[in-house]
Design an enzyme around this catalytic site. Structure first.
Site, PDB file in Angstrom:
ATOM      1  N   HIS A   1      -1.042   0.883  -9.894  1.00  0.00           N
ATOM      2  CA  HIS A   1      -1.720  -0.048  -8.986  1.00  0.00           C
ATOM      3  C   HIS A   1      -2.395  -1.160  -9.792  1.00  0.00           C
ATOM      4  O   HIS A   1      -3.591  -1.448  -9.624  1.00  0.00           O
ATOM      5  CB  HIS A   1      -2.748   0.673  -8.119  1.00  0.00           C
ATOM      6  CG  HIS A   1      -3.124  -0.111  -6.884  1.00  0.00           C
ATOM      7  ND1 HIS A   1      -3.637   0.474  -5.757  1.00  0.00           N
ATOM      8  CD2 HIS A   1      -3.070  -1.455  -6.613  1.00  0.00           C
ATOM      9  CE1 HIS A   1      -3.883  -0.456  -4.839  1.00  0.00           C
ATOM     10  NE2 HIS A   1      -3.545  -1.636  -5.343  1.00  0.00           N
TER      11      HIS A   1
ATOM     12  N   GLU B   1      -4.062   7.815  -4.153  1.00  0.00           N
ATOM     13  CA  GLU B   1      -4.223   7.310  -5.509  1.00  0.00           C
ATOM     14  C   GLU B   1      -5.478   7.896  -6.142  1.00  0.00           C
ATOM     15  O   GLU B   1      -6.490   8.044  -5.451  1.00  0.00           O
ATOM     16  CB  GLU B   1      -4.306   5.773  -5.510  1.00  0.00           C
ATOM     17  CG  GLU B   1      -3.016   5.119  -5.065  1.00  0.00           C
ATOM     18  CD  GLU B   1      -3.053   3.599  -5.135  1.00  0.00           C
ATOM     19  OE1 GLU B   1      -4.149   3.024  -5.385  1.00  0.00           O
ATOM     20  OE2 GLU B   1      -2.002   2.967  -4.948  1.00  0.00           O
TER      21      GLU B   1
ATOM     22  N   ARG C   1       0.855  -1.184   0.000  1.00  0.00           N
ATOM     23  CA  ARG C   1       0.000   0.000   0.000  1.00  0.00           C
ATOM     24  C   ARG C   1       0.892   1.235   0.000  1.00  0.00           C
ATOM     25  O   ARG C   1       1.945   1.259   0.627  1.00  0.00           O
ATOM     26  CB  ARG C   1      -0.915   0.029   1.227  1.00  0.00           C
ATOM     27  CG  ARG C   1      -2.144  -0.862   1.116  1.00  0.00           C
ATOM     28  CD  ARG C   1      -3.175  -0.275   0.170  1.00  0.00           C
ATOM     29  NE  ARG C   1      -4.431  -1.021   0.197  1.00  0.00           N
ATOM     30  CZ  ARG C   1      -4.786  -1.922  -0.703  1.00  0.00           C
ATOM     31  NH1 ARG C   1      -3.960  -2.224  -1.693  1.00  0.00           N
ATOM     32  NH2 ARG C   1      -5.960  -2.529  -0.632  1.00  0.00           N
TER      33      ARG C   1
END
Length: 311
Positions: free
Chosen positions: A274, A256, A227
């Site tokens: 991601h 994000e 993360r």
């Protein structure tokens, strides 16, 4: 017979609508449903990396299940859910192998300068007088932060590539064949590459800080597929700019989507959006896990992928 009412949390989950609507009534949070509709919601389908606010929980007094489509559930306040009698489910470890593949891909891309090589060829920089020299993978020391399903899958792949593997996590795992470092800083100091594959929680935000980056050093590579909040991004920018860290390969960011201006002209960097666990196969398994959790909940049966951790 009244069908269960689901609230779908994020717009990127909209492709799930036809699947969910077969057995449930569904409303979308991005359509700003009226308070009376929210008050009738039985279950919430959520992307677990997004923070789930108390105000939304308060608006759904009938809510008894938060079904995370994702493997991660760090955006959910487990303590609050437990107080309200709300079960939390997730997708288990269905994308661990794919994330591990991506981690190794990032490692290879950076250490073997694959992205730089692509740019050199496309830009006409490859001539008879140039030769790109990179670094071997075999024999490199890989330190893995977090030895859950992703960490173990990455370690198995790295072992096949003849890397030397160590790891650190908050709890010993005596059954693992790889040595656990005494501290995270020790692991970083003894590694050429530090791979972050830990689950994020309230206690480990920013644990990869300037001290850990300095321990990894000017020849070290930081890879993050866990993360974004596990890494102090401001410290990372400084360490890369000043050459105190050799490089970084990142698939996750905080927040994000990341602001691209943060990474403009940043040296020794490989970035992906991601996408580590976002394969067609893994997304299919996540959908299956979601439907299994919903079916079990409304049938009064044990959830296949119940989150049992504490907030």
């Amino acid at each position: 017979m009244t069908r269960p009412l689901l609230l779908l949390g994020q717009p990127h989950l909209a492709p799930l609508l036809p699947l969910l609507e077969a057995d449930h009534d569904v409303i979308a949070l991005w359509d700003a449903p009226a308070p009376d509709r929210l008050s009738a919601v039985d279950a919430l389908v959520w992307a677990g990396e997004f923070p789930l606010g108390r105000d939304l929980i308060d608006a759904m007094p009938r809510l008894r299940l938060i079904a995370c489509f994702t493997v991660g559930y760090d955006g959910v306040d487990l303590g609050l859910a437990r107080q309200r009698g709300i079960a939390v489910a997730h997708a288990g470890n269905v994308n661990a192998e794919d994330v591990a593949d991506h981690a190794i891909g990032l490692l290879l891309a950076h250490r073997r300068r694959i992205v730089d090589g692509d740019r050199q060829v496309r830009g006409g920089g490859w001539t008879a007088a140039t030769k790109m020299i990179t670094r071997s993978i075999g024999g490199a020391r890989l330190g893995i932060v977090g030895m859950g399903a992703i960490g173990q899958a990455a370690a198995e792949r790295a072992a096949a590539m003849k890397m030397r593997i160590g790891w650190w996590g908050p709890r010993p795992k005596p059954d693992l064949p790889w040595p656990r470092a005494d501290t995270l800083e020790t692991l970083a100091r003894d590694s050429d590459i530090l791979l972050v594959a830990a689950r994020a929680d309230a206690d480990n935000r920013g644990m990869i800080d300037a001290r850990i980056m300095d321990a990894l050093g000017p020849d070290g590579l930081l890879v993050n597929v866990g993360r974004g909040q596990l890494v102090d991004e401001a410290a990372l920018v400084v360490a890369l700019r000043k050459g105190r860290l050799g490089g970084a390969a990142l698939d996750v960011f905080d927040p994000e989507p990341t602001d691209p201006s943060r990474w403009v002209d940043m040296p020794h960097l490989v970035l992906t959006p991601h996408s580590g666990g976002a394969t067609h196969e893994a997304v299919g398994r996540m959908a299956q896990a979601l439907m299994a959790n919903l079916a079990a909940h409304f049938a009064g049966e044990p959830l296949p992928s119940l989150v049992t951790g504490h907030g």
